[in-house]
Structures are given as structure tokens and as C-alpha cells.
Design a protein around this motif. Sequence first.
Motif, PDB file in Angstrom:
ATOM      1  N   UNK A  30       0.951  -1.195  -0.033  1.00 22.87           N
ATOM      2  CA  UNK A  30      -0.005   0.088   0.009  1.00 22.87           C
ATOM      3  C   UNK A  30       0.857   1.245  -0.189  1.00 22.87           C
ATOM      4  N   UNK A  31       0.509   2.074  -0.859  1.00 23.96           N
ATOM      5  CA  UNK A  31       1.263   3.450  -1.049  1.00 23.96           C
ATOM      6  C   UNK A  31       0.387   4.605  -0.845  1.00 23.96           C
ATOM      7  N   UNK A  32       0.683   5.590  -0.025  1.00 20.64           N
ATOM      8  CA  UNK A  32      -0.230   6.692  -0.001  1.00 20.64           C
ATOM      9  C   UNK A  32       0.435   7.839  -0.809  1.00 20.64           C
ATOM     10  N   UNK A  33      -0.598   8.283  -1.533  1.00 16.35           N
ATOM     11  CA  UNK A  33      -0.226   9.133  -3.033  1.00 16.35           C
ATOM     12  C   UNK A  33      -0.986  10.569  -2.584  1.00 16.35           C
ATOM     13  N   UNK A  34      -0.139  11.503  -2.702  1.00 17.88           N
ATOM     14  CA  UNK A  34      -0.828  13.071  -2.907  1.00 17.88           C
ATOM     15  C   UNK A  34      -0.601  13.508  -4.129  1.00 17.88           C
ATOM     16  N   UNK A  35      -1.290  14.593  -4.417  1.00 20.64           N
ATOM     17  CA  UNK A  35      -1.017  15.073  -5.766  1.00 20.64           C
ATOM     18  C   UNK A  35       0.396  15.503  -5.963  1.00 20.64           C
ATOM     19  N   UNK A  36       1.104  15.971  -5.010  1.00 20.07           N
ATOM     20  CA  UNK A  36       2.422  16.506  -5.225  1.00 20.07           C
ATOM     21  C   UNK A  36       3.313  15.871  -4.479  1.00 20.07           C
ATOM     22  N   UNK A  46      -5.904  15.174  10.913  1.00 24.41           N
ATOM     23  CA  UNK A  46      -4.372  14.442  11.019  1.00 24.41           C
ATOM     24  C   UNK A  46      -3.440  14.797   9.942  1.00 24.41           C
ATOM     25  N   UNK A  47      -2.167  14.992  10.099  1.00 25.87           N
ATOM     26  CA  UNK A  47      -1.317  15.226   8.949  1.00 25.87           C
ATOM     27  C   UNK A  47      -0.742  13.842   8.803  1.00 25.87           C
ATOM     28  N   UNK A  48      -0.826  13.692   7.420  1.00 23.48           N
ATOM     29  CA  UNK A  48      -0.312  12.401   6.909  1.00 23.48           C
ATOM     30  C   UNK A  48       0.832  12.485   5.750  1.00 23.48           C
ATOM     31  N   UNK A  49       1.829  11.958   6.157  1.00 25.98           N
ATOM     32  CA  UNK A  49       3.056  11.842   5.124  1.00 25.98           C
ATOM     33  C   UNK A  49       2.721  10.947   4.227  1.00 25.98           C
ATOM     34  N   UNK A  50       2.701  11.116   2.914  1.00 29.65           N
ATOM     35  CA  UNK A  50       2.754  10.443   1.843  1.00 29.65           C
ATOM     36  C   UNK A  50       3.815   9.803   1.310  1.00 29.65           C
ATOM     37  N   UNK A  51       3.731   8.650   0.378  1.00 27.34           N
ATOM     38  CA  UNK A  51       4.653   7.986   0.039  1.00 27.34           C
ATOM     39  C   UNK A  51       5.197   8.453  -1.371  1.00 27.34           C
ATOM     40  N   UNK A  52       4.165   8.879  -2.361  1.00 27.04           N
ATOM     41  CA  UNK A  52       4.521   9.049  -3.522  1.00 27.04           C
ATOM     42  C   UNK A  52       3.567  10.293  -4.115  1.00 27.04           C
ATOM     43  N   UNK A  56       4.630  10.310  -9.895  1.00 25.27           N
ATOM     44  CA  UNK A  56       5.284   9.164  -9.672  1.00 25.27           C
ATOM     45  C   UNK A  56       4.886   7.688 -10.003  1.00 25.27           C
ATOM     46  N   UNK A  57       3.456   7.581 -10.195  1.00 28.08           N
ATOM     47  CA  UNK A  57       2.516   6.606 -10.051  1.00 28.08           C
ATOM     48  C   UNK A  57       2.941   5.792 -11.405  1.00 28.08           C
ATOM     49  N   UNK A  58       3.441   4.316 -11.345  1.00 27.50           N
ATOM     50  CA  UNK A  58       3.771   3.538 -12.565  1.00 27.50           C
ATOM     51  C   UNK A  58       2.431   2.689 -12.565  1.00 27.50           C
ATOM     52  N   UNK A  59       1.538   3.038 -13.560  1.00 31.76           N
ATOM     53  CA  UNK A  59       0.384   2.698 -13.837  1.00 31.76           C
ATOM     54  C   UNK A  59       0.193   1.033 -14.125  1.00 31.76           C
ATOM     55  N   UNK A  76      -9.706  17.854  -8.315  1.00 29.32           N
ATOM     56  CA  UNK A  76     -10.435  18.039  -9.338  1.00 29.32           C
ATOM     57  C   UNK A  76      -9.356  18.433 -10.240  1.00 29.32           C
ATOM     58  N   UNK A  77      -8.871  17.472 -11.113  1.00 32.18           N
ATOM     59  CA  UNK A  77      -7.590  18.087 -11.888  1.00 32.18           C
ATOM     60  C   UNK A  77      -7.502  17.152 -13.083  1.00 32.18           C
ATOM     61  N   UNK A  78      -7.203  17.553 -14.139  1.00 30.94           N
ATOM     62  CA  UNK A  78      -7.146  16.746 -15.343  1.00 30.94           C
ATOM     63  C   UNK A  78      -5.944  15.640 -15.152  1.00 30.94           C
ATOM     64  N   UNK A  79      -4.986  15.957 -14.423  1.00 27.42           N
ATOM     65  CA  UNK A  79      -3.937  14.552 -14.137  1.00 27.42           C
ATOM     66  C   UNK A  79      -4.536  13.504 -13.430  1.00 27.42           C
TER      67      UNK A  79
END
Length: 172
Positions: A30-36, A46-52, A56-59, A76-79
Motif C-alpha cells: 500500500x502506498x499513500x499518494x498525494x497530488x504533489x 491528521x497530518x499524513x506523510x505520503x509515499x509518492x 510518480x505512479x507507475x500505472x 479536481x484536476x485533469x492529471x
Amino acid sequence: MKDIILLYDDCCIYEIVILNYFLKCTDSEMLLCSFDGQTIRAMEGYSINCDISLNEIDCSNIRSFIVPGGDISNIDHKKVFDILKKLNDTKVIIAGICAGVDILDKAEILRDISSTHSCDLDCVRDKNIITARPNAYVDFAIEVGKSLHIFVDEADLQETIEFWKNHKRIDS
């Protein structure tokens, strides 16, 4: 194969905490992902540190992609939509709960399937897409778990349902 949880400022952690617990207990990657890729602050404070980061996502190496509800204006973003479309094309399990379903809808991956936007159910799985209303967070976790085959057998699934959904004590 990785299970990606998309987190963002003002997302609702309570809607996915049981699912995260299931994934963690089954040794999911499991990886926690944020936009940046930066730390996010959830709606619950809660403040949560994200992994990627999203970039960086490898689909090609994803088993599931989970989108919690919350203030979706932050994602709400095209990416985000492009990644969801790409993952849907390869039949990755995509799950959204609460306003996370709106993001799936905006990415146009709910067309021609049943979802909580098209029927009056609390949790719906159609093909590789799972959607749920916010009060169905236990059903959501169980349905995603079933789709990822994380339960050892039918007895394991039933024990999980008895404990988490029916609130029956499990004697060990």
C-alpha cells in the motif's frame, strides 16, 4: 502489485480507515499518494506523510486505486482524471467513496456501469469499479477486499463481516 490510496487536503480518512487496515493486515504493498507527494492534512485534522506523488505512479504495477471523499476541489484536476482513465482501461480495481465517486464520474469512468450515482444502493461493484456512499465505509472496505481477494476463504470473509459489519465479538 501496489494498492494506491489518493490522499489530499481535507479528505475524509474515516471513510477508508477500515480498508487501509485490511490492506495493512494482508501485507498489501500500500502506498499513500498525494497530488504533489507532500504531507496532507485530512478533514479530521491528521497530518499524513505520503509515499509518492501522482507523477510518480507507475500505472503498469497497480492492483487498486482508492479515492476517499472530502473536499474534492483539491484533486479536481485533469492529471487525476487521466490516471483514472488509464487505470480503468487496464481494468485496475478503482474504488471511490462519498465525494470520491464524483471524481470517478468527472473522469468519465462511471459511464455505462452501475454506481451509487446511478442506483439507490449504498455500495456498488460493477466490473472493476466500486462506489459507496459515506455511511457504507464498512461495506466499501469489504467489497474492495473481496475484489482484491484478500480474504483467505469464505470463513475469513464471514468472520470479517460478523466483526466489522454486524459488530459481533470474535472470541480468539
